[in-house]
Design an enzyme around this catalytic site. Structure first.
Site, mmCIF file in Angstrom:
data_model
loop_
_atom_site.group_PDB
_atom_site.id
_atom_site.type_symbol
_atom_site.label_atom_id
_atom_site.label_comp_id
_atom_site.label_asym_id
_atom_site.label_seq_id
_atom_site.Cartn_x
_atom_site.Cartn_y
_atom_site.Cartn_z
ATOM 1 C CD GLU A 186 0.194 -1.361 3.083
ATOM 2 O OE1 GLU A 186 0.607 -2.196 2.251
ATOM 3 O OE2 GLU A 186 0.179 -1.570 4.309
ATOM 4 C CB SER A 236 8.499 -7.730 7.970
ATOM 5 O OG SER A 236 7.098 -7.830 8.166
ATOM 6 C CB CYS A 291 15.504 -8.730 1.378
ATOM 7 S SG CYS A 291 15.671 -9.370 -0.292
ATOM 8 C CD GLU A 391 15.099 -6.982 7.335
ATOM 9 O OE1 GLU A 391 13.933 -7.104 7.743
ATOM 10 O OE2 GLU A 391 15.456 -7.308 6.184
#
Ligand code: NAD
Length: 507
Positions: A186, A236, A291, A391
């Site tokens: 989104e 995630s 990533c 992360e």
């Protein structure tokens, strides 16, 4: 060709593609899409209503009935047109993407390009779908396997690659005969919409791809809806776990690509300048929002003395708006993400890591409201510190020290993530040992971001992937198809008729 009225009316409302039409959602609540460099609201994405979700899914189910019968060579011909259109619109797609993600134009074009490569790979579907056959496996009996599509597939994709990651999934799913419902992030929904417009322009039936926007609620509809047969997710860790658990609990096939913490091991015999340049690009490129970014450097032995040069190289990089040609990377996706990164930097200091370079106060002239975080460098980081364990997804490089290659391998293998890693060395033997012993899905030898090209597969592992079959390449063809095995015999082959056969035939 269906025309997107959004472009014609210049409205900031992002449309859904449902049943072959671009439709404005009737939802009451909309999600602002902001320019990361200014906070200007550049569009609004809908929270697609349950009714609209149902229409999209049932339209995809209806389309499947005829699409699966279209010869694979014809489907591939449409894909050839699609990949050509993507190339023709490469710059335009890059600009749409850069504006909504904040990525630099060059990096945005790279994002689009890695997606185009998957569309190219999808053109090979007729060959990729070929399966096995064997003659005379028993007297007069032949066996062959057929790969056929599975039905309606769904894709749920993250903000950080709004072209590449949707293109990881829908071209291969559709060219193999499935229909597809895409729920993009989104936060940058306009790039996927443009990808879908070009898809229709390529001549695909307008209802084989549906695009619905929204967040958790829309995702949960896809994960639980009985019509959806397979789910491809990237995002995630907590959401990947939710997606994998929920979709498999609803008896769907699922591939869920999750977060990461990637290490670059640096041995003393590595080419120093090449290594440092590659390390800095990997760690802070795209503002660290990849990533596969190597966000931890493992300095083995005397390479700990390279720290001042690593710092000096990081100081030469500065962020800027997407159209600033001198910028190394852009703004972070949203203000909340930028604040989270700054908080994690503070946490790292509190927990005892040495902050060598602090990007928290970074500003960019002309854009006082942008989500800026400057290149940030920590030394003395250890497992157990938050900046090591979590992360960060920002332009933050942590350096840890190891006395030997064995120590580096042990540390990385103890890490729960397993997306990517690199080793920089001049020793073939050390590289061979590393690639053999390391428990990570993608390994670069003197390559800083080891993302495979699409005729291989994207093979993240351990806590960075939930599922069996990975994205693109041969594994993706298997993910999006079912295998049927046909065992056949013809009675004109001279086999004498006996009485009823009541035992398992052993010849
Ligand atoms: P995210 O998990 O917040 O969102 C991903 C998708 O899930 C979006 O479409 C979002 O709308 C949806 N979503 C968000 N919260 C949800 C919820 N509670 N329930 C159901 N759906 C939900 O991820 P992001 O911030 O957009 O992307 C960044 C993350 O993606 C990073 O962790 C990054 O490492 C990871 N990523 C992984 C890979 C890989 O190949 N392993 C590739 C790119 C990004």
């Amino acid at each position: 060709m269906a025309t997107n009225p959004q472009a014609m009316q210049n409205t900031p409302d992002v449309l859904n593609l449902i049943a072959g039409e671009w439709r404005k959602s009737g939802c009451a609540d909309w999600i602002d899409v902001t320019d990361p460099a200014t906070q200007d609201v550049i569009a609004r994405a809908p929270n697609t209503t349950p009714d609209e979700m149902e229409q999209a899914i049932s339209s995809a189910a209806e389309a499947f009935k005829t699409w699966k019968e279209v010869p694979v060579s014809e489907r591939a011909r449409m894909m050839f047109r699609y990949q050509a259109l993507l190339k023709e619109h490469h710059d335009e797609l890059g600009e749409i993407l850069a504006r909504e993600t904040g990525k630099t134009f060059a990096d945005a074009k790279g994002d689009v390009w890695r997606g185009i490569e998957v569309a190219e790979q999808a053109c090979h579907a007729p060959a990729l779908m070929l399966a096995d056959s064997a003659e005379n496996i028993a007297g007069g009996i032949d066996t062959r396997t057929i790969t056929h599509p599975i039905g309606v597939c769904a894709g749920i994709t993250p903000f950080n690659f709004p072209a590449m990651i949707p293109l990881w999934f829908f071209p291969l799913a559709i060219v193999t005969g499935n229909t597809f419902v895409l729920k993009p992030s989104e936060q940058d929904p306009m790039t996927p919409n443009r990808l879908a417009e070009l898809f229709l322009e390529a001549g695909f039936p307008p209802d084989v791809l549906q695009v619905v926007h929204g967040g958790r609620e829309q995702v949960d509809t896809l994960l639980t809806h009985p019509t959806i047969r397979a789910v491809s997710f990237v995002g995630s860790v907590p959401v990947a776990q939710h997606v994998y658990r929920t979709s498999t609990d609803h008896l769907k096939r699922c591939q869920a690509f999750a977060g990461a913490k990637n290490h670059m091991v640096i041995l003393p015999d590595a080419d120093k300048q090449q290594t440092i340049n590659n390390l800095v690009g990997s760690a802070v490129g795209a503002a660290g929002q990849r990533c596969m970014a190597n966000s931890v450097a493992v300095l083995v032995g005397e390479t700990r003395e390279w720290l001042p040069e690593i710092k000096a190289a990081m100081e030469t990089v500065r962020p800027g708006r997407w159209d600033d040609e001198g910028a190394g990377y852009g703004a972070v996706i949203n203000a909340g993400a930028a604040q989270r990164i700054r908080d994690l930097i503070g946490q790292g200091e509190k927990e005892g890591a040495k902050l060598e370079l602090d990007g928290r106060e970074c500003t960019v002239e002309g854009y006082p409201d942008g989500n800026w975080v400057g290149p940030t460098l920590f030394s003395g980081v250890k497992p157990g510190m938050t900046v090591y364990d979590e992360e960060i997804f920002g332009p933050v490089l942590c350096t840890v020290e190891a006395g030997s290659l064995d120590e580096a391998i042990a540390m990385i293998n103890a890490n729960p993530y397993g997306n990517g890693t690199s080793i920089f060395t001049a020793s073939g033997a050390a590289a061979r040992k590393y690639t053999h012993e390391i428990e990570v899905g993608q390994v670069g030898v003197n390559v800083p971001i080891p993302v495979p090209v699409p005729f291989f597969s994207f093979t993240g592992a351990k806590g960075s992937f939930y599922g069996d079959l990975h994205a693109y390449g041969k594994q993706s063809i298997r993910f999006f198809t079912e295998t049927k095995t046909v065992i056949s015999r013809w009675f004109d082959s001279g086999i004498p008729a006996g009485g009823p056969n009541l035992t398992i035939n052993m010849k």
